[in-house]
Design an enzyme around this catalytic site. Structure first.
Site, PDB file in Angstrom:
ATOM      1  N   HIS A   1      -0.227  11.498   5.360  1.00 50.44           N
ATOM      2  CA  HIS A   1      -0.336  12.412   4.220  1.00 50.44           C
ATOM      3  C   HIS A   1      -1.048  11.818   3.025  1.00 50.44           C
ATOM      4  O   HIS A   1      -1.440  12.541   2.114  1.00 50.44           O
ATOM      5  CB  HIS A   1       1.047  12.926   3.803  1.00 50.44           C
ATOM      6  CG  HIS A   1       1.550  13.999   4.699  1.00 50.44           C
ATOM      7  ND1 HIS A   1       2.213  13.724   5.874  1.00 50.44           N
ATOM      8  CD2 HIS A   1       1.474  15.341   4.625  1.00 50.44           C
ATOM      9  CE1 HIS A   1       2.522  14.870   6.471  1.00 50.44           C
ATOM     10  NE2 HIS A   1       2.091  15.861   5.740  1.00 50.44           N
ATOM     11  N   GLY A   2      -1.219  10.511   3.007  1.00 52.68           N
ATOM     12  CA  GLY A   2      -1.963   9.939   1.888  1.00 52.68           C
ATOM     13  C   GLY A   2      -1.770   8.446   1.804  1.00 52.68           C
ATOM     14  O   GLY A   2      -0.752   7.912   2.233  1.00 52.68           O
TER      15      GLY A   2
END
Lengths: 472, 456
Positions: A321-322
């Site tokens: 997700h990051g």
């Protein structure tokens, strides 16, 4: 380019659909490839080359995996090469600065330059899709795609290119070669797309602004109720934004004759976190299950390995997700909760009234989003303190009261829209016998037009239209 | 995987499609409506001629950006160059470039067919969702109220630029009182009196009709800073807030619904308070002939809200006997506009109708002329008043002109040129000047940084 924009609707989509339905069947995939590259290149001129490179690599790898079908060892080597190249590209663009930054923090005095490269939009989505092709061919779950244009169309297909859902190759294998566009599919696509567009623009963007208002308050001016209300607004924003993108993608797919799988299934009505993750971003969970969890042995190799596998999957989900610590923490948070649920919590939950199970789930999810939304973990912690009345400005301030009350009706509408009720009602009316059903069926296109018009109106007069997935 | 049962997602999709095929006619209509909408609007967008300026929104609209192969190539080159820049260079460049895609997006939004109707649809949808505001404008009792009037930026301790906040606004109020105090002291020595009148914003005079939960304490804080500061400094003030608030509470039409100014009636009430303080008798209200100048005025607040649920505003001129025997002279550089009376009626045809009060023919800052002179024909030796003002004074000036010749100065545009070569002090020491009136509204007073020019 994003779907929720005027130039998408009234320039790109118009041309795309017109040509798509005019050209003969054998040119349709080529047209989709060309126009999808335009869609991507509209905002990412240079990185389009990177995507083309990925396509070529995985096309070639898929070809050789298929060629060495009988020789598992060779096939496996090719598969490994494909996995390494894909993950290396993803890793470099997404995690280089994060890793180097962490090293610089840990070991002072080392001299490695940060690069500050812009993350190619949608790279996490399309890399996973391209990878799934080679893996599916290797496993014999899908046939090799001989036409590079068709394979290219699969990877670049503009509906799901930049924000999912992650379409597994085996799910569209046949559709790539043979699909039947029809009025029914198209109309169904229009309905899904319109619902998604309205969800993104009228719901998600607007509730996002409310969230930004509370988020941006100075810590000492944020009251307890404001902090809770704010994070609830964010939870609503993220769900409506993300599921809206999926709806639009699925809707556009249907217009073009593709059947993509649903990506969200009313996650906020879940009664446990295990259930929540079966309903939230299903295509990602499925991808990790098929390509990481199961290959590691899933839950079939004893308790210890099951928990280990869960933790690995959730660590990876977090990182996916990051490239920030908060996402890793968020992944581990869910990994631990899912382990606890698997261990004993689920059995315990079954014994309590479902009302409390909902509360339990929503609380876990809300605190999860708190971890998720603040890349600066310290800031997230400060916000959490406000939720419990620490360092804030009491239970409720006058200005917070005004902001909350004027959005109450809106939030109530959104909460209802999170449940399957609206869709159930839609189906019930749509298929009711007699006059009511007839009237309603004719009303549907009119309602769709109204939703489209309102969405367009919001687009025309918008200063706030965020794209939340540029970290993915 | 094959041994697993069909995933829930797939079952859902099957159900959907099965259901979809059951309503053939409805489907045909749905598909047709969508396609017609997409194609018709796409074509209309490129056929309908572009606009340069939006009178409704009072701003310039984005024009078609350059679309060419050359631009594409040069953008591409720039992209490649950026990739190989160092981290710091990239950070410095961040958000600096206006990308082609952004320009197109802006162009599409600004030039969209029926843009104003679209904005209205959005505004009414927001009201339907009970939000009480449209684009940040509170809509209550038919009034459009801009609650947030702090503008501009300030620097924090670290030198970072940030939006100004309430503290900054209060500091600005205090600073401005200081300038006025200085001017009063300086002019006091030569017997010239300085009066200050501060008009309320719409949000101030409507304090009692705002939504019950609306937090007015911020606005009260501005006024407390003003009244306390003024009384501490001992400057002459005229209260024109509370009388007008009372008229609002009585349901009188003293502030425009769609614009941030007061109506001519509101200006008249303020004039009564001011002229009493200056020691003169105000003209009675029934001595005016009320001339309706326009009934379709949509003002600056509508420009933001996009909707005006209780319709457009009416602009009224309060005409008094022989008011055509006054001359308004507005020198701006070489271009001098001069007319009889106080009204430049050409602006009534424009969107910017409030500029009909004291408007210059070509100067485009909404009638905010640096220097405006009003004299009465054939009466050379009238007493003169120096009026230092913002735009609230434009509709009030005609009333004052009945009593005094006016030297009207707008500090915000007060840049010395051939016509303006005097300081406020010098104007105030001209013959026949015995009074200076500073007339601002709270919005300008808390934001404006040019009032310091009065002591320059």
């Amino acid at each position: 380019m994003v779907f929720s924009s005027l130039e998408f609707l009234f320039l790109y989509l118009a041309i795309t659909l017109a040509v798509y339905f005019l050209v003969p069947r054998k040119l349709k995939n080529i047209w989709l490839l060309i126009i999808s590259l335009v869609f991507y290149g509209w905002g990412e001129r240079v990185y389009t080359a990177l995507m083309v490179f990925t396509i070529i690599v995985d096309y070639v790898c898929g070809y050789f995996v298929d060629k060495y079908r009988e020789n598992r060892k060779k096939a496996k080597t090719v598969l490994v090469i494909s996995v390494i190249i894909n993950l290396a590209i993803l890793g470099f663009f997404k995690y280089y600065d994060f890793i180097v930054g962490s090293i610089l923090n840990l070991i002072p005095g080392v001299n490695i330059p940060l690069l500050g490269l812009k993350l190619p939009i949608g790279i996490s989505f399309y890399t996973f899709q391209a990878l799934s092709y080679v893996i599916d061919v290797y496993r014999g779950d899908a046939n090799v795609q001989k036409k590079i244009t068709s394979f290219g169309a699969y990877v670049t297909l503009f509906p799901q290119l930049i924000a999912g859902p992650i379409v597994r190759y085996k799910d569209v294998d046949d559709q790539l070669n043979e699909r039947l566009e029809s009025v029914d599919m198209f109309a169904s696509g229009v309905r899904t797309f319109t619902a998604g567009l309205a969800k993104k623009i009228v719901f998600a963007n607007a509730i996002g602004e409310v969230w930004y208002y509370f988020r941006d308050l100075p810590t000492d001016e944020r009251s307890v109720l404001a902090a809770w209300f704010g994070i609830i607004c964010y939870s609503l924003q993220l769900y409506f934004d993300f599921s809206a993108y999926s709806d639009m993608a699925i809707g556009l797919g249907k217009m073009l004759g593709f059947r993509f799988l649903e990506n969200f299934n009313y996650p906020y009505i879940s009664k446990s976190i295990t259930e929540f993750w079966r309903r939230w971003h299903m295509s990602l969970s499925t991808w990790f299950r098929d390509n990481v969890y199961f290959p590691l042995g899933g839950s079939r190799k004893g308790k210890f390995k099951t928990y280990r596998n869960l933790l690995i999957v959730w660590l990876l989900t977090g990182i996916w997700h990051g490239a920030y610590w908060n996402y890793i923490l968020w992944g581990v948070y869910y990994g631990i909760i899912l382990m606890l649920e698997k261990g004993f919590l689920l059995k315990l939950l079954e014994k309590i009234p479902s009302f409390f199970r909902h509360i339990y789930t929503l609380l876990i999810v809300i605190f999860g989003w708190l971890l998720f939304v603040f890349e600066d973990i310290g800031a997230g912690f400060e916000y959490a303190k406000n939720m419990f009345g620490v360092n804030g400005s009491g239970l409720l301030t006058a200005s917070d009261a005004y902001e909350i009350t004027r959005n109450l009706v809106f939030v109530a509408i959104l909460c209802i829209a999170c449940t399957p009720l609206p869709k159930k009602l839609f189906y019930k009316l749509y298929f009711s016998e007699g006059k009511l059903g007839t009237v309603y069926r004719y009303a549907v296109p009119v309602v769709a037009l109204a939703f489209l018009t309102v969405s367009i109106a919001y687009l025309v007069d918008s200063s706030f239209n965020p794209f939340l997935y540029f970290r993915f | 995987m094959s041994e697993m049962k069909k995933p829930e997602a797939e079952i859902l999709l099957d159900k959907q499609l099965e259901l979809a095929s059951k309503a053939k006619k409805s489907n045909i209509i749905t598909a047709a409506i969508f396609l017609v909408l997409i194609f018709a609007v796409s074509v209309a967008f490129w056929i309908v001629p572009d606009n340069e300026y939006s009178g409704e929104e009072k701003r310039s609209l984005k024009q078609l950006p350059e679309i060419s192969f050359e631009r594409f190539v040069s953008d591409l080159k720039q992209d490649c160059k950026e990739i190989f820049m160092t981290y710091d260079e990239k950070q410095a460049l961040k958000d600096q470039r206006e990308d082609f895609a952004d320009e197109i997006a802006e162009y599409y939004a600004d030039q969209f067919p029926a843009r104003n109707a679209m904005r209205a649809i959005k505004g009414y949808t927001e009201m339907l969702l009970c939000k009480g505001e449209s684009n940040g404008i509170i809509i209550t009792n038919g009034m459009l109220i801009n609650p947030d009037t702090i503008t501009g930026t300030a620097k924090d301790e670290d030198g970072n630029v940030r939006d100004r906040n309430e503290e900054d606004a209060i500091k600005n109020i205090t600073k401005n009182i200081g300038y006025i105090n200085y001017l009063s002291k300086m002019l006091g020595t030569s017997g010239v009196e300085v009066y200050t009148a501060l008009a309320g914003r719409t949000v101030d005079v409507n304090r009692d009709i705002l939504p019950s939960l609306y937090p007015s304490d911020v606005n009260d804080a501005f006024w407390n800073a003003y009244t306390e500061g003024a009384s501490k400094a001992g400057i002459n003030t005229v209260d024109i807030l509370s009388p007008l608030r009372n008229h609002v509470n009585d349901g009188e039409y003293v502030y425009y619904k769609t614009d941030h100014h007061w109506t001519t009636l509101g200006a008249y009430y303020a004039y009564c308070e001011i002229i009493n303080s200056l020691g003169e008798e105000p003209l009675p209200i029934d001595s005016f002939t009320k001339e309706i100048a326009s009934e379709d005025f949509l003002g600056t607040v509508y420009a933001k809200s996009g909707i005006a649920p209780s319709g457009a505003d009416t602009i009224t001129f309060f005409r008094f006997e022989n008011d055509e025997q006054f001359t308004t002279t507005i020198p701006v550089g070489e271009e001098v506009t001069e007319y009889k009376g106080f009204y430049n009626k050409k602006y009534l045809e424009d969107a910017d109708k409030y500029s009909a009060f004291l408007g210059h023919d070509n100067f485009t800052f909404g009638g905010n002329n640096p220097l405006t002179l009003i004299t009465k024909d054939g009466d050379e030796n009238r007493e003169k008043l120096v009026l230092i003002k913002d735009s609230f004074a434009h509709s009030l000036a005609p009333f004052l002109a009945y009593h005094y010749d006016l030297i009207i100065l707008d500090m915000r545009y007060y840049i010395p040129d051939g016509n303006i070569n005097k300081t406020v002090m010098q104007y105030a020491s001209e013959e026949n000047v015995s009074k200076v009136l500073i007339l601002y509204n709270m919005e300008t007073f808390m934001n404006d940084e040019y009032l310091m020019r009065i002591i320059g």
